[in-house]
Scaffold this active site. Sequence first.
Site, PDB file in Angstrom:
ATOM      1  N   GLY A 137       4.217  19.608  23.301  1.00  0.00           N
ATOM      2  CA  GLY A 137       3.021  20.009  22.876  1.00  0.00           C
ATOM      3  C   GLY A 137       1.801  19.629  23.583  1.00  0.00           C
ATOM      4  CG  ASN A 159      -0.321  23.752  24.076  1.00  0.00           C
ATOM      5  OD1 ASN A 159       0.772  23.390  23.731  1.00  0.00           O
ATOM      6  ND2 ASN A 159      -1.065  24.371  23.226  1.00  0.00           N
ATOM      7  N   GLY A 187      -4.295  19.174  21.086  1.00  0.00           N
ATOM      8  CA  GLY A 187      -4.421  18.073  20.293  1.00  0.00           C
ATOM      9  C   GLY A 187      -4.078  16.675  20.789  1.00  0.00           C
ATOM     10  CB  ILE A 188      -2.329  13.765  19.715  1.00  0.00           C
ATOM     11  CG1 ILE A 188      -3.642  13.259  18.677  1.00  0.00           C
ATOM     12  CG2 ILE A 188      -1.851  12.436  20.383  1.00  0.00           C
ATOM     13  CD1 ILE A 188      -2.780  12.474  17.695  1.00  0.00           C
ATOM     14  N   GLY A 189      -1.498  15.780  22.087  1.00  0.00           N
ATOM     15  CA  GLY A 189      -0.504  15.931  23.370  1.00  0.00           C
ATOM     16  C   GLY A 189      -1.510  16.304  24.595  1.00  0.00           C
ATOM     17  CB  SER A 194       2.915  11.267  11.367  1.00  0.00           C
ATOM     18  OG  SER A 194       1.726  11.220  10.423  1.00  0.00           O
ATOM     19  CE1 TYR A 204       3.332  17.558  11.087  1.00  0.00           C
ATOM     20  CE2 TYR A 204       2.297  15.299   9.698  1.00  0.00           C
ATOM     21  CZ  TYR A 204       2.578  15.846  10.987  1.00  0.00           C
ATOM     22  OH  TYR A 204       1.993  15.492  12.024  1.00  0.00           O
TER      23      TYR A 204
END
Length: 316
Positions: A27, A29, A31-33, A156, A181
């Site tokens: 991931g 690409n 957000g946090i990633g 999270s 989630y």
Amino acid sequence: MSSTSPTPPWDVQRLPRADGSVFLVTGGNAGIGYFVAEQLSATGATVVLGSRNPAKAEVATASIRSRVPGARVRAVRLDLADLSSLGTAVDSLDVDCLDAVVHNAGVALDDPPRRETGDGHELMFGTNHLGHFALTHWLMPLLSAARAARVVTVGSFAAKSEWLDLDDLQSRRDYRAKRTYGRSKLAQMYFGLELDRRLRVLDSTVASVVVHPGGALDSLTPSRPPVHTRTSGARLRGAPAALLIQGKHAGAWPAVRAVLDPAVRGGQLWGPRVFGLRGRPHREPVWNHLADTSVAARLWDTNCDLTGVNLGTIPR
């Protein structure tokens, strides 16, 4: 008389060099990633973005290269919702060893209806948790080939108030998007800690560390167009929240430290310093419910059944 210099405090703005290392960020690409990948790229390491969307991955790699001169960054197609594709994705890394993987990618749905992966798993549990569990199986030979590799699992803060229903992991009886989630990320955190326990039994050189980003909002995140653009209005609306939480660039700090800091050890939990919500990364006590090894062991066995992979025979 000999003397030793004290270890300097960790500085998120002055990361140690990691030339020659190879890191995979799932991931990576957005957000946090994305910020994990950008920050790791500044160390001289080769950073591979795992993304199910090649077009978005191309945009992200271009953004990193524009901000980090000489960045060694590339992308591979990685769809954690398609378990049968993961072996091929790992082959496409085309490396002899892997120094760290950051299990960051995740799907977060805001509203019903409940959705499933092509393998028939609830989408968030199947992608966020089962996909990473199976991916670790395929990556373990590359991780074991490195001198001292790390598996960094991004959980999270929302998982702190959740619990796992081991009889309804797929949320068939009780589906509420936000709860599902949170439980998928809680399952990931159980996995990261259980993985390290099993690696220690095998005297493996691989360590597993769990991190969480605290509270991270888009409105507090610096712009990286076209990956992310923060408007003036969003900046003003988000300003009051900055007293309690932070942007996604700062949410990346615990994962980056878990990859790079030689003082970090397997089985630890790292998050933001201030109330677990914002600030520089520090080690925090493992949450009480995460310390329940019986839950972790049952979850592990269920994962093996659901994914068809056996992580019980980890190579040294």
